[in-house]
Structure formats: structure tokens, C-alpha cells
Design an enzyme around this catalytic site. Sequence first.
Site, PDB file in Angstrom:
ATOM      1  N   GLY A   1      26.596  57.271 -43.927  1.00  0.00           N
ATOM      2  CA  GLY A   1      27.446  56.296 -43.834  1.00  0.00           C
ATOM      3  C   GLY A   1      26.891  54.711 -42.832  1.00  0.00           C
TER       4      GLY A   1
ATOM      5  CB  SER B   1      23.256  53.477 -38.614  1.00  0.00           C
ATOM      6  OG  SER B   1      23.122  53.612 -40.125  1.00  0.00           O
ATOM      7  NE  ARG B   2      21.234  56.815 -32.907  1.00  0.00           N
ATOM      8  CZ  ARG B   2      21.451  57.967 -33.820  1.00  0.00           C
ATOM      9  NH1 ARG B   2      20.473  58.080 -34.860  1.00  0.00           N
ATOM     10  NH2 ARG B   2      22.217  58.693 -33.872  1.00  0.00           N
TER      11      ARG B   2
ATOM     12  CB  VAL C   1      13.686  48.835 -45.872  1.00  0.00           C
ATOM     13  CG1 VAL C   1      14.501  47.304 -45.908  1.00  0.00           C
ATOM     14  CG2 VAL C   1      13.610  49.855 -47.411  1.00  0.00           C
TER      15      VAL C   1
ATOM     16  CG  LEU D   1      25.885  52.925 -46.761  1.00  0.00           C
ATOM     17  CD1 LEU D   1      25.991  53.187 -48.334  1.00  0.00           C
ATOM     18  CD2 LEU D   1      24.375  54.331 -46.322  1.00  0.00           C
ATOM     19  CG  HIS D   2      20.516  50.138 -42.634  1.00  0.00           C
ATOM     20  ND1 HIS D   2      19.174  50.359 -43.781  1.00  0.00           N
ATOM     21  CD2 HIS D   2      20.848  51.106 -41.928  1.00  0.00           C
ATOM     22  CE1 HIS D   2      18.633  51.650 -43.124  1.00  0.00           C
ATOM     23  NE2 HIS D   2      19.608  51.677 -41.812  1.00  0.00           N
TER      24      HIS D   2
ATOM     25  CE  LYS E   1      15.507  54.317 -39.366  1.00  0.00           C
ATOM     26  NZ  LYS E   1      15.652  55.071 -37.923  1.00  0.00           N
ATOM     27  CG  ASP E   2      15.126  58.972 -39.814  1.00  0.00           C
ATOM     28  OD1 ASP E   2      15.651  58.819 -38.929  1.00  0.00           O
ATOM     29  OD2 ASP E   2      16.129  58.636 -41.157  1.00  0.00           O
TER      30      ASP E   2
ATOM     31  CG  HIS F   1      21.387  54.211 -45.328  1.00  0.00           C
ATOM     32  ND1 HIS F   1      21.761  52.567 -44.770  1.00  0.00           N
ATOM     33  CD2 HIS F   1      21.062  54.870 -45.073  1.00  0.00           C
ATOM     34  CE1 HIS F   1      21.399  53.822 -43.476  1.00  0.00           C
ATOM     35  NE2 HIS F   1      21.378  55.529 -44.022  1.00  0.00           N
TER      36      HIS F   1
END
Length: 277
Positions: free
Chosen positions: A27, A182-183, A172, A29-30, A145-146, A33
Site C-alpha cells: 500500500g 513509500s519511505r 520509477v 501506492l505511488h 528497486k527491491d 507501484h
Amino acid sequence: MLLTHTVAGLRERLASEPSVALVPTMGNLHAGHLALVEEATRRGECVVASIFVNRLQFEPGSDFERYPRTLEADVEKLKRAGCHVAFAPDEREMYPEPQEMTVTPPAVARQLDGDFRPGHFEGVATVVAKLFNIVRPQVAVFGKKDYQQLHVIRALVRQLDFQVEIIGVDTVREHDGLALSSRNGYLDLEQRKEAVRLSASLRRVKQALEGGARDYDAQLTAVTRDLGRHGWRVDYVALRDRARLAVPSPTERELVVLAAAWLGQTRLIDNVEIDAR
């Protein structure tokens, strides 16, 4: 778009779907995502996005409690992105009894982030395995990214014979190069300006190695020192091969440079793929 909070409701909706693509998320979300959702619409007739903040992958004392929960806004974003089903279970639905059975990840999980986040990849592998069994997708989409997480999930699928195709989507970024996360919302204005140093540093390594440099240790040390001089607390800056996430041989050309570092109380990660000469 259907929003369901139960496994039974999800399975009822998917019972007649011939092709399902899954996008697992926590969640908040940006655009990163939503790029995964966009890719999923090209891979399956029905796109399912899960929204679940997975306690198992947060080590004690980390930011599980303060991780943003923005379900209403997330649902609206998913609708606009073309998602068909949002699966947003609570902890009791996802873990109806104590989750004593967990997935032990392979050796690739015991380096890099695994050195600094004990139990993290066990939590990731366990929840993803549960999602695969609940949703039964043909395709699952994850962000690069991960990067280490993506390697762990690919190993999960290979070694436990899940019939799921794993798709990795490029990171992105903001206009200045900062990887969307999200962080990033934890950063204050000055930290946000400074945060771009991480991606800029990794791009310099990419430029040097693609230009023919082979002084790997010197390149990584320079990044670590520069970040430290500007107030970062560095967990690691590392060069690996892309195929195995192993320390590369001198002849390896398909590389990735990965980093994790703290800016204030916020831990940021990033990586850049490199095609060395």
C-alpha cells in the site's frame, strides 16, 4: 474494480478467470507501484493488487507501526490504473493462526540487506508464497528497486515449483533521479534535497564502469566516503553480477551496484544496472 478483504471473496471473484496477474504491495501506492499494475495489464486478463503491510518482514524496532496505511487513496489509484481486484486483508485474515510455518530463503538472502535486516527475507518469502497460493496467478510483477527481493522471489518460484512467471519492472524515479519509495515521505525538505545523492552516486559508478574502469573497490569506497561526509549512515555499497547477485569476476559484464543508507531516521535503498565494457 472489486475491493475484497477476504480470501473467500477473492477466490470467488477469480474462480472463472483464465489468466491472472498479481501485483503484491504494502500500500501507500505511488507511480512506481502503478507502473507494476500497468505492466500486469499487459500480462493477464485479470489484474489483482494485494495491499497488506506484512509484519513478518519488519524486524523488531523498525517502522511497522508508522508505515503509512492509505487504503482509500490506494483503491482510487488502482481503479484509475486498470486494476480489476484489490485484495486488502487484515492480519487475522492473512495469518488466522500463528505463522509457525515459514519459508527459509536461499543464500542470496544472507548478504546485503540480509546482513542488516535479520528475518526480513524470510518474511517476504513467506507472505509471497501465501499470496501465490491464495491468488494462484499465472504472472506476478515486482519492481527492480527491491533488487535482492526480486532474486529471492525468483529462487522461491524455481525451488518450490510455483507455476508463476516473475516479471521485473525498472525502477520509477523522480525528475531528479530519486527512486520512488513509500519511505520518501518520511524525509523533511532538506533531507529530500540531499536524498538524490544516493542515486547520483550510483550513476557515477555506472558511468565509470561502462567507460572501462575496473577499480571496483575504489569506486565503491568513494561512494561510501562521500555519503558519510554528507551525513549518511551507510549500511552497504556493493557491486554484484546480475545473474546470481554474487561478487563479480573480473570478466563479468552484466553487473548491478546496490546501496542502502540512512538519512536521518529513514533508510533508503537503490540500485543501478551496469553493462561494463
